[in-house]
Motif scaffolding. Structure first.
Motif, PDB file in Angstrom:
ATOM      1  N   ALA A 186       0.840  -1.215   0.000  1.00  0.00           N
ATOM      2  CA  ALA A 186       0.000   0.000   0.000  1.00  0.00           C
ATOM      3  C   ALA A 186       0.868   1.256   0.000  1.00  0.00           C
ATOM      4  O   ALA A 186       1.899   1.315   0.668  1.00  0.00           O
ATOM      5  CB  ALA A 186      -0.926  -0.013   1.217  1.00  0.00           C
ATOM      6  N   LEU A 187       0.421   2.250  -0.787  1.00  0.00           N
ATOM      7  CA  LEU A 187       1.147   3.520  -0.879  1.00  0.00           C
ATOM      8  C   LEU A 187       0.614   4.497   0.163  1.00  0.00           C
ATOM      9  O   LEU A 187      -0.503   4.346   0.657  1.00  0.00           O
ATOM     10  CB  LEU A 187       0.962   4.110  -2.281  1.00  0.00           C
ATOM     11  CG  LEU A 187       1.551   3.288  -3.434  1.00  0.00           C
ATOM     12  CD1 LEU A 187       1.153   3.894  -4.778  1.00  0.00           C
ATOM     13  CD2 LEU A 187       3.068   3.203  -3.307  1.00  0.00           C
ATOM     14  N   PRO A 188       1.389   5.532   0.477  1.00  0.00           N
ATOM     15  CA  PRO A 188       0.923   6.532   1.445  1.00  0.00           C
ATOM     16  C   PRO A 188      -0.310   7.282   0.917  1.00  0.00           C
ATOM     17  O   PRO A 188      -0.625   7.203  -0.282  1.00  0.00           O
ATOM     18  CB  PRO A 188       2.105   7.486   1.607  1.00  0.00           C
ATOM     19  CG  PRO A 188       3.120   7.075   0.612  1.00  0.00           C
ATOM     20  CD  PRO A 188       2.730   5.775  -0.008  1.00  0.00           C
ATOM     21  N   PRO A 189      -0.995   8.028   1.806  1.00  0.00           N
ATOM     22  CA  PRO A 189      -2.192   8.769   1.367  1.00  0.00           C
ATOM     23  C   PRO A 189      -1.922   9.660   0.157  1.00  0.00           C
ATOM     24  O   PRO A 189      -0.791  10.068  -0.089  1.00  0.00           O
ATOM     25  CB  PRO A 189      -2.542   9.596   2.600  1.00  0.00           C
ATOM     26  CG  PRO A 189      -1.976   8.832   3.745  1.00  0.00           C
ATOM     27  CD  PRO A 189      -0.752   8.154   3.232  1.00  0.00           C
ATOM     28  N   LEU A 190      -2.993   9.963  -0.569  1.00  0.00           N
ATOM     29  CA  LEU A 190      -2.879  10.816  -1.760  1.00  0.00           C
ATOM     30  C   LEU A 190      -2.478  12.231  -1.330  1.00  0.00           C
ATOM     31  O   LEU A 190      -2.826  12.675  -0.233  1.00  0.00           O
ATOM     32  CB  LEU A 190      -4.230  10.868  -2.483  1.00  0.00           C
ATOM     33  CG  LEU A 190      -4.784   9.510  -2.940  1.00  0.00           C
ATOM     34  CD1 LEU A 190      -6.171   9.676  -3.557  1.00  0.00           C
ATOM     35  CD2 LEU A 190      -3.829   8.847  -3.942  1.00  0.00           C
ATOM     36  N   ASP A 191      -1.760  12.948  -2.219  1.00  0.00           N
ATOM     37  CA  ASP A 191      -1.314  14.306  -1.874  1.00  0.00           C
ATOM     38  C   ASP A 191      -2.492  15.238  -1.694  1.00  0.00           C
ATOM     39  O   ASP A 191      -2.526  16.041  -0.773  1.00  0.00           O
ATOM     40  CB  ASP A 191      -0.388  14.848  -2.971  1.00  0.00           C
ATOM     41  CG  ASP A 191       0.925  14.076  -2.985  1.00  0.00           C
ATOM     42  OD1 ASP A 191       1.242  13.469  -1.927  1.00  0.00           O
ATOM     43  OD2 ASP A 191       1.598  14.053  -4.025  1.00  0.00           O
ATOM     44  N   SER A 192      -3.467  15.175  -2.612  1.00  0.00           N
ATOM     45  CA  SER A 192      -4.666  16.014  -2.445  1.00  0.00           C
ATOM     46  C   SER A 192      -5.882  15.115  -2.495  1.00  0.00           C
ATOM     47  O   SER A 192      -5.921  14.168  -3.301  1.00  0.00           O
ATOM     48  CB  SER A 192      -4.818  17.039  -3.561  1.00  0.00           C
ATOM     49  OG  SER A 192      -3.602  17.353  -4.099  1.00  0.00           O
ATOM     50  N   PRO A 193      -6.879  15.394  -1.649  1.00  0.00           N
ATOM     51  CA  PRO A 193      -8.044  14.507  -1.625  1.00  0.00           C
ATOM     52  C   PRO A 193      -8.858  14.563  -2.912  1.00  0.00           C
ATOM     53  O   PRO A 193      -8.955  15.613  -3.558  1.00  0.00           O
ATOM     54  CB  PRO A 193      -8.862  15.025  -0.437  1.00  0.00           C
ATOM     55  CG  PRO A 193      -8.317  16.358  -0.097  1.00  0.00           C
ATOM     56  CD  PRO A 193      -6.941  16.475  -0.666  1.00  0.00           C
TER      57      PRO A 193
END
Ligand SMILES: C[S@@+](CC[C@H](N)C(=O)[O-])C[C@H]1O[C@@H](n2cnc3c(N)ncnc32)[C@H](O)[C@@H]1O
Length: 382
Positions: free
Chosen positions: A249-256
């Motif tokens: 899994a990748l880290p959260p998205l930069d912008s929602p």
């Protein structure tokens, strides 16, 4: 010897599933309406179940033969070494379907397959013919699929369909299947660097599936599969692949991403589902009408499954609002799934691609519009 496997999919999504399999290192060997075949080891049926986003289920092709006669069917099914697939005490529920075939009577296909397999299991164990089989162990569901006089005996490894990710526990006005939503995202040009807006998101399926894709989160991580009880794919194989998927899994998205809907209950269901899917911080949901929707982002992707039909209000106005929104988002791309015959005219420009997809049983068109590529992809000026 590798297993012959197949992923089933809704009509129109076979190519997407084929691309997903290729990305898993399992290139398709054959694609037909509603199914994509591939070869693999037991670990690959585990990976396919955990990772495929647009497929309905993963099956093992246990045997195939041409047949037009019930006596012959009984004989061939009974001669198969079922101990390779079914532990002696396993339950083996049988479903059947038949299309344009002499073996057209589905209940007979079911009962004959049941009897032939039970007899074969008894014989392999040395029990007297006709002895009952216990059927108390983990189930191995079998599908007898006859198409144009060609019989396929399929073992279902999935259980409840792959659209059941485990995050949806609330309903909305007309929720779309998660597998279809993922297929639409994968058919679109969206990637995790681009903004995404679904202005009539209902229970949030499109943005949630996009966020899962953007974060490389395996859609099957939160659920169980029927093959988890099988000797063919023992529990440590599943545990190992679950651990690998969690790692990936990748880290959260930069912008929602953005989701909007007129209906307050739909918006709160969408937020709730996003939280449960583990992407609550990756999507901003808002109660607002399409007519007031917009975005400051550039080169984004508008995804929508607008309401259609009497139950869901005035479809013409909603589609006009949606077309106007897309035309306000100047450098955006779009993928809109609707059966509305006038949507293309409302947008006022030719779609780059139109595909036929089914939302449940409703035949729809996916209108795809390609905006300009983002500067990062075309080479930005220094
Ligand atoms: C077909 S449903 C979308 C279902 C969604 N894809 C899902 O999986 O739950 C259409 C949605 O459009 C919403 N809707 C209807 N008119 C709207 C409008 N003018 N502005 C925003 N949303 C609207 C409805 O409340 C409904 O949730």
């Amino acid at each position: 010897m590798p297993l012959l496997l197949q992923a089933t999919a809704a009509f129109g999504l076979e190519a997407v599933v084929g691309r997903e399999l290729t990305a898993l290192g399992l290139p398709p060997t054959e694609t037909e309406d509603g199914r994509v075949r591939f070869e693999g080891e037991p670990v690959d049926l585990v990976r396919a179940n955990l990772w495929l986003r647009a497929a309905d289920r993963v099956q093992v092709v246990a045997e195939e033969f041409d047949c037009t006669d019930f006596d012959q069917f009984f004989e061939v099914v009974g001669a198969i070494d079922w101990t390779r697939w079914i532990p002696y005490d396993a339950a083996f529920p049988i479903t059947a379907r038949s299309v344009r075939s002499a073996l057209g009577h589905v209940p007979t296909l079911q009962s004959m397959a049941k009897k032939a397999i039970a007899e074969a299991l008894c014989e392999a164990r040395g029990d007297a013919p006709g002895s009952p089989v216990p059927e108390v162990g983990p189930p191995v569901p079998i599908e007898v699929n006859v198409r144009k006089d060609h019989v396929s005996l399929l073992l279902d490894t999935t259980g409840p369909g792959l659209h059941k990710r485990g995050y949806r526990d609330l309903s909305g006005p007309a929720p779309m299947k998660e597998t279809l939503a993922a297929g639409i995202v994968l058919l679109s040009v969206w990637d995790r660097e681009r903004p995404l807006l679904d202005p009539c998101c209902g229970t949030g399926t499109l943005p949630i599936e996009a966020a899962l894709i953007g974060r490389n989160m395996a859609p099957g991580l939160q659920r169980e599969f029927v093959a988890e009880g099988w000797p063919l794919a023992p529990p440590d194989l599943w545990a190992e692949q679950r651990a690998a998927a969690t790692e990936a899994a990748l880290p959260p998205l930069d912008s929602p991403l953005q989701g909007g809907d007129l209906d307050r209950n739909a918006v709160s269901a969408a937020r709730h589902h996003a939280e449960r899917a583990g992407v609550g911080d990756d999507i901003h949901f808002q109660q607002r009408p399409i007519a007031e929707a917009g975005s400051k982002g550039s080169h984004g992707v508008l995804l929508a499954n607008p309401p259609y039909g009497e139950r869901l209000g005035d479809a013409d106005t909603v589609h006009q609002d949606l077309a106007a929104l897309f035309n306000r988002l100047e450098d955006w791309s779009a993928a809109v799934l609707t059966p509305h015959p006038a949507f293309a005219t409302m947008v006022g420009r030719k779609a780059n691609r139109r595909r036929k997809l089914y939302n449940g049983t409703l035949a729809c068109t996916l209108h795809q519009y390609l905006g300009p590529k983002p500067p990062s992809l075309t080479g930005s000026p220094v």
